[in-house]
Design a protein around this motif. Sequence first.
Motif, PDB file in Angstrom:
ATOM      1  N   ILE A  99       1.622  -4.076   1.943  1.00 57.05           N
ATOM      2  CA  ILE A  99       0.721  -4.900   1.129  1.00 57.05           C
ATOM      3  C   ILE A  99       1.302  -4.887  -0.282  1.00 57.05           C
ATOM      4  CG2 ILE A  99      -1.630  -5.238   0.275  1.00 57.05           C
ATOM      5  CD1 ILE A  99      -2.677  -3.539   2.561  1.00 57.05           C
ATOM      6  N   TYR A 147      -4.567  -8.545   5.209  1.00 55.84           N
ATOM      7  CA  TYR A 147      -4.060  -7.373   5.921  1.00 55.84           C
ATOM      8  C   TYR A 147      -4.792  -7.189   7.257  1.00 55.84           C
ATOM      9  CZ  TYR A 147      -2.562  -2.628   6.976  1.00 55.84           C
ATOM     10  OH  TYR A 147      -2.038  -1.531   7.593  1.00 55.84           O
ATOM     11  N   HIS A 168      -1.808  -7.255   9.428  1.00 53.37           N
ATOM     12  CA  HIS A 168      -1.295  -5.872   9.500  1.00 53.37           C
ATOM     13  C   HIS A 168       0.196  -5.823   9.184  1.00 53.37           C
ATOM     14  CE1 HIS A 168      -4.915  -3.777  10.704  1.00 53.37           C
ATOM     15  NE2 HIS A 168      -5.204  -4.829  11.434  1.00 53.37           N
ATOM     16  N   PHE A 171      -7.379   1.056   2.960  1.00 45.68           N
ATOM     17  CA  PHE A 171      -6.453   1.171   4.104  1.00 45.68           C
ATOM     18  C   PHE A 171      -5.489   2.337   3.862  1.00 45.68           C
ATOM     19  CE2 PHE A 171      -7.190  -3.519   3.652  1.00 45.68           C
ATOM     20  CZ  PHE A 171      -7.960  -3.686   4.786  1.00 45.68           C
ATOM     21  N   LYS A 195      -5.486   0.737  -1.293  1.00 44.84           N
ATOM     22  CA  LYS A 195      -4.969   1.973  -0.689  1.00 44.84           C
ATOM     23  C   LYS A 195      -6.129   2.827  -0.169  1.00 44.84           C
ATOM     24  CE  LYS A 195      -1.765   4.833   0.448  1.00 44.84           C
ATOM     25  NZ  LYS A 195      -0.881   4.483   1.567  1.00 44.84           N
ATOM     26  N   THR A 220       7.004  -8.893  10.245  1.00 45.39           N
ATOM     27  CA  THR A 220       6.152  -8.630   9.095  1.00 45.39           C
ATOM     28  C   THR A 220       6.222  -9.779   8.096  1.00 45.39           C
ATOM     29  OG1 THR A 220       5.566  -7.035   7.382  1.00 45.39           O
ATOM     30  CG2 THR A 220       7.922  -7.237   7.902  1.00 45.39           C
ATOM     31  N   GLN A 251       3.732  -4.868   7.253  1.00 45.83           N
ATOM     32  CA  GLN A 251       4.251  -3.526   6.933  1.00 45.83           C
ATOM     33  C   GLN A 251       3.897  -3.106   5.514  1.00 45.83           C
ATOM     34  OE1 GLN A 251       8.464  -3.506   7.732  1.00 45.83           O
ATOM     35  NE2 GLN A 251       8.173  -3.116   9.916  1.00 45.83           N
ATOM     36  N   ALA A 276      -1.987   2.147   5.148  1.00 46.06           N
ATOM     37  CA  ALA A 276      -1.116   1.026   4.748  1.00 46.06           C
ATOM     38  C   ALA A 276      -0.136   1.446   3.668  1.00 46.06           C
ATOM     39  CB  ALA A 276      -1.968  -0.137   4.255  1.00 46.06           C
ATOM     40  N   ASP A 277       0.983   0.733   3.644  1.00 48.20           N
ATOM     41  CA  ASP A 277       2.003   0.936   2.614  1.00 48.20           C
ATOM     42  C   ASP A 277       1.700  -0.063   1.485  1.00 48.20           C
ATOM     43  OD1 ASP A 277       4.255   1.230   1.090  1.00 48.20           O
ATOM     44  OD2 ASP A 277       5.682   0.805   2.693  1.00 48.20           O
TER      45      ASP A 277
END
Lengths: 322, 212
Positions: free
Chosen positions: A47, A39, A43, A115, A112, A6, A45, A118-119
């Motif tokens: 953002i 992202y 991709h 995505f 958010k 990541t 882990q 996504a974190d």
Amino acid sequence: MKIPFTPVIYEHAAQFVGRTPWEVSRDPELMFEGHRRAYLEYHQQVIAVAIDIYNLEAEAYGAKVAASTPDAIPAIHQPLLSSLEEGIALKPFDPQRDGRIAMMLAVAQRLKREFPEADVRLPVGGPFSIAFNLRGINDLCLDAALRPEVLAKMLMRLAENQAVLCRAVAQAGLDVAFFESAAAPPILSPKQFHEIEMPALRRVLEIASECVGHPVPCISGGNTYPVLDDILSTGTNYLACNVETNQAAFVERVCRTHPHVKIRVNLDPGVVACHDPQRIYRAIDHVLEITAGRTNCVMGTGAMPLETPPSNMRLIREYLAD
Amino acid sequence: MSEPRELYDAILGGNAKKAEAVTREALATDADPGELISRYMIPAMDEVGKRFECNEYFVPELLIAARAMKTALELITPQLAAKGVKRAGRVVIGTVQGDLHDIGKNLVASMLEGGGFEVIDLGVDVPPEKFVAAVQGQQGSILALSALLTTTMTMMKTVIEALVKAGVRDTTKVMIGGAPITQQFADEIGADGYSDNASTAVALARKLVSST
């Protein structure tokens, strides 16, 4: 894949919109688009929505951020505080009004929504990192040597003041990407770290954890192995293992004493950005040797330089997949 | 009555007030200023550097030692000048154009001053022509270049090329440092030296002076 990988994207996001870090750091549309495209490419882990993460709180307190040339990373050149006492008297900033915090929150929320899987996190600085910009490195280090108790008091004030930011992050439905980049050796000695930094670090992590409802990662820069026990004592569940420290000893110690803690073992960002695949492969092999298949380890980078070729990320992933 | 030997301890311990008091007393009793520097002050800073190298001292200790050294030097310098004694060397230092970061540069400047060098700090975001102007007519100067970013480190090569173009490369030693800098990079761009911390930067500057 031999190990999850990541990258850490801050100023590098500017490359994806072809604009300067300064422009992207001030424009919500560019910041959204830069991080969105990054992202989609990586991709990663997490953002972590920012370009110049070190400046956000200091700017909200009133420090001036500048960038001299188009591709320069924005920085604070003039310390805001002429004394520790001024720091102790600092009132919390208003995340909805001061600096760029409100803009960052809005961009993070938008990402958010874009995505949902996504974190998405907002960077929250540690007290020493904020003090670093507010006092300047020379003054801050002199403070550490000459007035350690007063400096500890100022750091505690900055830690307490971070509650407003952590609450704003939580209320926005986001999470905290906590970092404390400057306090570890060789800036502070392990003793100074323990006595000056630790009370405030422990407090700010408590505050952040309370706000988001779970332990938060503690991303610390520098040579962190000599202060690892202190950092682990905060109850964090995620650490960065930097190239500046003894990575093998760091991983071994955490896995032995705190096997539940995840470790991001970093490649050297300079190597990640280089144009020599063999050098990149050697760095990957080094991390693989250190992590030795441990499931609590991931491979990462420090903050990726702006100019890093995205093809290098693909190259790393392909090498790990082989 | 203080002994000059206490100057060594005062600098090593970063006690600027003590360093000032001992220096004043020593000068009042006709101590040789050159000897104060060579017997007590430089050895003290050398010891500070050694302790930093072996993780006994950290940046705060480096800075207070350099500050104590500087305090004593400010008292001694006028007497040295009167006797025609020169400083350890002259260093022009700055962060290259496009880079506003001054952390490493400031630490190195403090340590060099503490090491007895005359330091001309040009600040951050310094264009090549300003570096050139600062060393022109000053044979034997050291130019210390700092960069934090991989995007700005290439400017170091531009500065060296500007020195060549101005005809002052042969009379100027160039040392470089900063987070992304390596010995390999220093060799590639033709710098005379590289240091990865403020302590070894002083030793490097001394080495460069002695090689001129």
